[in-house]
Scaffold this active site. Sequence first.
Site, PDB file in Angstrom:
ATOM      1  N   ARG A 120      -0.192   5.568  16.261  1.00  0.00           N
ATOM      2  CA  ARG A 120      -0.076   6.924  15.713  1.00  0.00           C
ATOM      3  C   ARG A 120      -0.669   7.940  16.687  1.00  0.00           C
ATOM      4  O   ARG A 120      -1.550   7.596  17.477  1.00  0.00           O
ATOM      5  CB  ARG A 120      -0.852   7.120  14.404  1.00  0.00           C
ATOM      6  N   ARG A 177       0.831  -1.206   0.000  1.00  0.00           N
ATOM      7  CA  ARG A 177       0.000   0.000   0.000  1.00  0.00           C
ATOM      8  C   ARG A 177       0.869   1.261   0.000  1.00  0.00           C
ATOM      9  O   ARG A 177       0.445   2.311  -0.459  1.00  0.00           O
ATOM     10  CB  ARG A 177      -0.898   0.034   1.257  1.00  0.00           C
ATOM     11  N   TYR A 232      -9.861  -4.802   2.475  1.00  0.00           N
ATOM     12  CA  TYR A 232      -9.162  -3.627   2.999  1.00  0.00           C
ATOM     13  C   TYR A 232      -9.377  -2.467   2.023  1.00  0.00           C
ATOM     14  O   TYR A 232      -8.446  -1.982   1.404  1.00  0.00           O
ATOM     15  CB  TYR A 232      -7.684  -3.988   3.109  1.00  0.00           C
TER      16      TYR A 232
HETATM   17  P1  FAD Z   1     -18.047   1.695   7.617  1.00  0.00           P
HETATM   18  O1  FAD Z   1     -17.570   3.094   7.552  1.00  0.00           O
HETATM   19  O2  FAD Z   1     -17.462   0.769   8.610  1.00  0.00           O
HETATM   20  O3  FAD Z   1     -19.625   1.695   7.736  1.00  0.00           O
HETATM   21  C1  FAD Z   1     -20.387   0.553   8.094  1.00  0.00           C
HETATM   22  C2  FAD Z   1     -21.497   1.033   9.012  1.00  0.00           C
HETATM   23  O4  FAD Z   1     -22.378  -0.048   9.286  1.00  0.00           O
HETATM   24  C3  FAD Z   1     -20.950   1.496  10.367  1.00  0.00           C
HETATM   25  O5  FAD Z   1     -21.414   2.789  10.647  1.00  0.00           O
HETATM   26  C4  FAD Z   1     -21.494   0.464  11.351  1.00  0.00           C
HETATM   27  O6  FAD Z   1     -21.774   1.003  12.620  1.00  0.00           O
HETATM   28  C5  FAD Z   1     -22.768   0.015  10.635  1.00  0.00           C
HETATM   29  N1  FAD Z   1     -23.220  -1.316  11.036  1.00  0.00           N
HETATM   30  C6  FAD Z   1     -22.485  -2.441  11.109  1.00  0.00           C
HETATM   31  N2  FAD Z   1     -23.247  -3.467  11.548  1.00  0.00           N
HETATM   32  C7  FAD Z   1     -24.488  -2.981  11.743  1.00  0.00           C
HETATM   33  C8  FAD Z   1     -25.706  -3.546  12.223  1.00  0.00           C
HETATM   34  N3  FAD Z   1     -25.769  -4.824  12.588  1.00  0.00           N
HETATM   35  N4  FAD Z   1     -26.806  -2.764  12.308  1.00  0.00           N
HETATM   36  C9  FAD Z   1     -26.743  -1.433  11.955  1.00  0.00           C
HETATM   37  N5  FAD Z   1     -25.621  -0.846  11.523  1.00  0.00           N
HETATM   38  C10 FAD Z   1     -24.505  -1.607  11.405  1.00  0.00           C
HETATM   39  N6  FAD Z   1      -9.670   5.129   3.689  1.00  0.00           N
HETATM   40  C11 FAD Z   1      -9.117   6.069   2.881  1.00  0.00           C
HETATM   41  O7  FAD Z   1      -9.488   6.184   1.714  1.00  0.00           O
HETATM   42  N7  FAD Z   1      -8.157   6.913   3.361  1.00  0.00           N
HETATM   43  C12 FAD Z   1      -7.720   6.865   4.655  1.00  0.00           C
HETATM   44  O8  FAD Z   1      -6.863   7.659   5.039  1.00  0.00           O
HETATM   45  C13 FAD Z   1      -8.296   5.894   5.520  1.00  0.00           C
HETATM   46  N8  FAD Z   1      -7.899   5.818   6.809  1.00  0.00           N
HETATM   47  C14 FAD Z   1      -8.478   4.897   7.629  1.00  0.00           C
HETATM   48  C15 FAD Z   1      -8.060   4.870   8.960  1.00  0.00           C
HETATM   49  C16 FAD Z   1      -8.644   3.965   9.836  1.00  0.00           C
HETATM   50  C17 FAD Z   1      -8.206   3.960  11.273  1.00  0.00           C
HETATM   51  C18 FAD Z   1      -9.629   3.049   9.365  1.00  0.00           C
HETATM   52  C19 FAD Z   1     -10.259   2.045  10.298  1.00  0.00           C
HETATM   53  C20 FAD Z   1     -10.037   3.075   8.038  1.00  0.00           C
HETATM   54  C21 FAD Z   1      -9.468   3.989   7.155  1.00  0.00           C
HETATM   55  N9  FAD Z   1      -9.873   4.083   5.820  1.00  0.00           N
HETATM   56  C22 FAD Z   1      -9.293   5.025   4.993  1.00  0.00           C
HETATM   57  C23 FAD Z   1     -10.887   3.166   5.262  1.00  0.00           C
HETATM   58  C24 FAD Z   1     -12.292   3.758   5.308  1.00  0.00           C
HETATM   59  O9  FAD Z   1     -12.654   3.981   6.652  1.00  0.00           O
HETATM   60  C25 FAD Z   1     -13.246   2.750   4.686  1.00  0.00           C
HETATM   61  O10 FAD Z   1     -12.882   2.447   3.357  1.00  0.00           O
HETATM   62  C26 FAD Z   1     -14.696   3.236   4.649  1.00  0.00           C
HETATM   63  O11 FAD Z   1     -15.049   3.940   5.806  1.00  0.00           O
HETATM   64  C27 FAD Z   1     -15.577   2.016   4.538  1.00  0.00           C
HETATM   65  O12 FAD Z   1     -16.916   2.413   4.402  1.00  0.00           O
HETATM   66  P2  FAD Z   1     -18.049   1.371   4.686  1.00  0.00           P
HETATM   67  O13 FAD Z   1     -19.337   2.092   4.501  1.00  0.00           O
HETATM   68  O14 FAD Z   1     -17.826   0.119   3.938  1.00  0.00           O
HETATM   69  O15 FAD Z   1     -17.829   0.932   6.211  1.00  0.00           O
HETATM   70  N1  UDP Z   2       3.258   0.639   7.859  1.00  0.00           N
HETATM   71  C1  UDP Z   2       4.472   0.544   8.515  1.00  0.00           C
HETATM   72  N2  UDP Z   2       5.008   1.670   9.050  1.00  0.00           N
HETATM   73  C2  UDP Z   2       4.403   2.879   8.971  1.00  0.00           C
HETATM   74  C3  UDP Z   2       3.184   2.964   8.300  1.00  0.00           C
HETATM   75  C4  UDP Z   2       2.625   1.826   7.767  1.00  0.00           C
HETATM   76  O1  UDP Z   2       5.030  -0.524   8.611  1.00  0.00           O
HETATM   77  O2  UDP Z   2       4.957   3.854   9.493  1.00  0.00           O
HETATM   78  C5  UDP Z   2       2.695  -0.605   7.308  1.00  0.00           C
HETATM   79  C6  UDP Z   2       1.746  -1.295   8.305  1.00  0.00           C
HETATM   80  O3  UDP Z   2       1.866  -2.682   8.126  1.00  0.00           O
HETATM   81  C7  UDP Z   2       0.400  -0.803   7.861  1.00  0.00           C
HETATM   82  C8  UDP Z   2       0.566  -0.786   6.351  1.00  0.00           C
HETATM   83  O4  UDP Z   2       1.916  -0.323   6.149  1.00  0.00           O
HETATM   84  O5  UDP Z   2      -0.643  -1.663   8.296  1.00  0.00           O
HETATM   85  C9  UDP Z   2      -0.386   0.095   5.594  1.00  0.00           C
HETATM   86  O6  UDP Z   2      -0.253   1.412   6.086  1.00  0.00           O
HETATM   87  P1  UDP Z   2      -1.422   2.468   5.935  1.00  0.00           P
HETATM   88  O7  UDP Z   2      -0.916   3.777   6.421  1.00  0.00           O
HETATM   89  O8  UDP Z   2      -1.952   2.378   4.565  1.00  0.00           O
HETATM   90  O9  UDP Z   2      -2.482   1.878   6.977  1.00  0.00           O
HETATM   91  P2  UDP Z   2      -3.933   2.387   7.416  1.00  0.00           P
HETATM   92  O10 UDP Z   2      -3.948   3.881   7.322  1.00  0.00           O
HETATM   93  O11 UDP Z   2      -4.883   1.707   6.482  1.00  0.00           O
HETATM   94  O12 UDP Z   2      -4.050   1.906   8.814  1.00  0.00           O
END
Ligand code: FAD
Ligand code: UDP
Length: 377
Positions: free
Chosen positions: A280, A172, A348
């Site tokens: 982080r 990634r 993912y």
């Molecule tokens: P979700 O946002 O998880 O939505 C699913 C919803 O369904 C939730 O609100 C949940 O509460 C609800 N739900 C689940 N089960 C039930 C139930 N039984 N009844 C009612 N409601 C329910 N993507 C990027 O492009 N850039 C980034 O920088 C990035 N950073 C991220 C950092 C973190 C820490 C995480 C965890 C993810 C990150 N992502 C990022 C990914 C991004 O969050 C997801 O791609 C996106 O939010 C997924 O959308 P979704 O609608 O599939 O899921």
């Molecule tokens: N990663 C790492 N060092 C860093 C940042 C990321 O080794 O400082 C690795 C780690 O395995 C992580 C993956 O790269 O899960 C993808 O990073 P990304 O920032 O895309 O993760 P996300 O924002 O989805 O948590």
Amino acid sequence: MKKYDYLIVGAGLFGSIFAYEAKKRGKKVLVIEKRNHFGGNKYTTEIAGINVQYYGAHNIHTSKKEIWDYINQFAEFNNFINSPMANYNGQMYNLPFNMNTFSKLWNISKPEEAKRIIEEQKKKYQIKEPKNLEEQAISLVGYDVYEKLIKGYTEKQWGKSCDQLPPFIIKRLPVRFIYDNNYFNDIYQGIPKGGYTKIVKRMLAGIEVILNADYFAKQKKYDGLAKKILYTGAIDQFFNYEEGVLEYRSLEFEHQTLNKENFQGNAVINYTDFKTPYTRIIEHKHFEFKKSDNTVITYEYPKEWNKNLEPYYPINDDRNQEIYNKYYLRAKQLTTHIFGGRLAEYKYYDMDDIIEKALDLVAKELRESNLKEEENK
Ligand code: FAD
Ligand code: UDP
């Protein structure tokens, strides 16, 4: 007669796009969400006058103009470029892995020097086809970068050793032999002015949304309300874990308001050693170039998942993929339910993937439902 054309389970990005597009095409839609807010994991809320990304830093990025244009209809984006820093035992390195990182690490200045060092380090391990994350990382950037910037962070993040994790996770991140700290290779990126919640609010305007509503608490009743159900929650939970429990990684977020103007000088700092318990620290004001006397920071702690915790990350290794494939086949046979999103597809996905997949699914679904209606006339 059912009251709604579609019941949408989950008001995250996938569910909200589907709801918006279905309503736009004249369908009657109900959204239910188990949390007390919509927006899913990119929910943003204001704390001490600062927009806080409550479930971790989210930067939308894409190279597809149609995806960028689509999301821009719901908000204006700023020109924030994600450039996280790594803190390894107090030493600061630029991310992603680029000439700034390599020159600090090895006291060199030229791309050929960096390439030569990486090649020498790779040679020792004689890796042909990387079979796991450790081998993939060493093949890409050599042992030093792996040891200082990848191993500790990854093992905290995933709760597994790097030789037990699939190679794709580390792919990634860009590896560049130029001085460029942009975390993404995509052409477009930014942060929506006013936060992500505003986007989802616009998508769901005029649509019935019930918060604090867990689908499984009243599944029969909810199923009876609509002709079709879009489910965006965890797929193994939908099938009552009958084919096995999928593994997820959970997180805990600790938000703090500080009475200082600038805590860490960057939006995201990764702690890449194993000992520091968080992965982080986010300082939210820097996403929006905000000027204020105070600041809000968030510590992100990875956590072992169990059924009472939020499943933030799917763990796409072979074992889980095999289980998921069984759920996928069962899901495909249902005519009443469709599935989409990070949890229902156990992938993912980033937000740009979600936008694309949701638009594809809603287009396919509405085409088929309109054909059926025509046939029944
Ligand atoms: P979700 O946002 O998880 O939505 C699913 C919803 O369904 C939730 O609100 C949940 O509460 C609800 N739900 C689940 N089960 C039930 C139930 N039984 N009844 C009612 N409601 C329910 N993507 C990027 O492009 N850039 C980034 O920088 C990035 N950073 C991220 C950092 C973190 C820490 C995480 C965890 C993810 C990150 N992502 C990022 C990914 C991004 O969050 C997801 O791609 C996106 O939010 C997924 O959308 P979704 O609608 O599939 O899921
Ligand atoms: N990663 C790492 N060092 C860093 C940042 C990321 O080794 O400082 C690795 C780690 O395995 C992580 C993956 O790269 O899960 C993808 O990073 P990304 O920032 O895309 O993760 P996300 O924002 O989805 O948590």
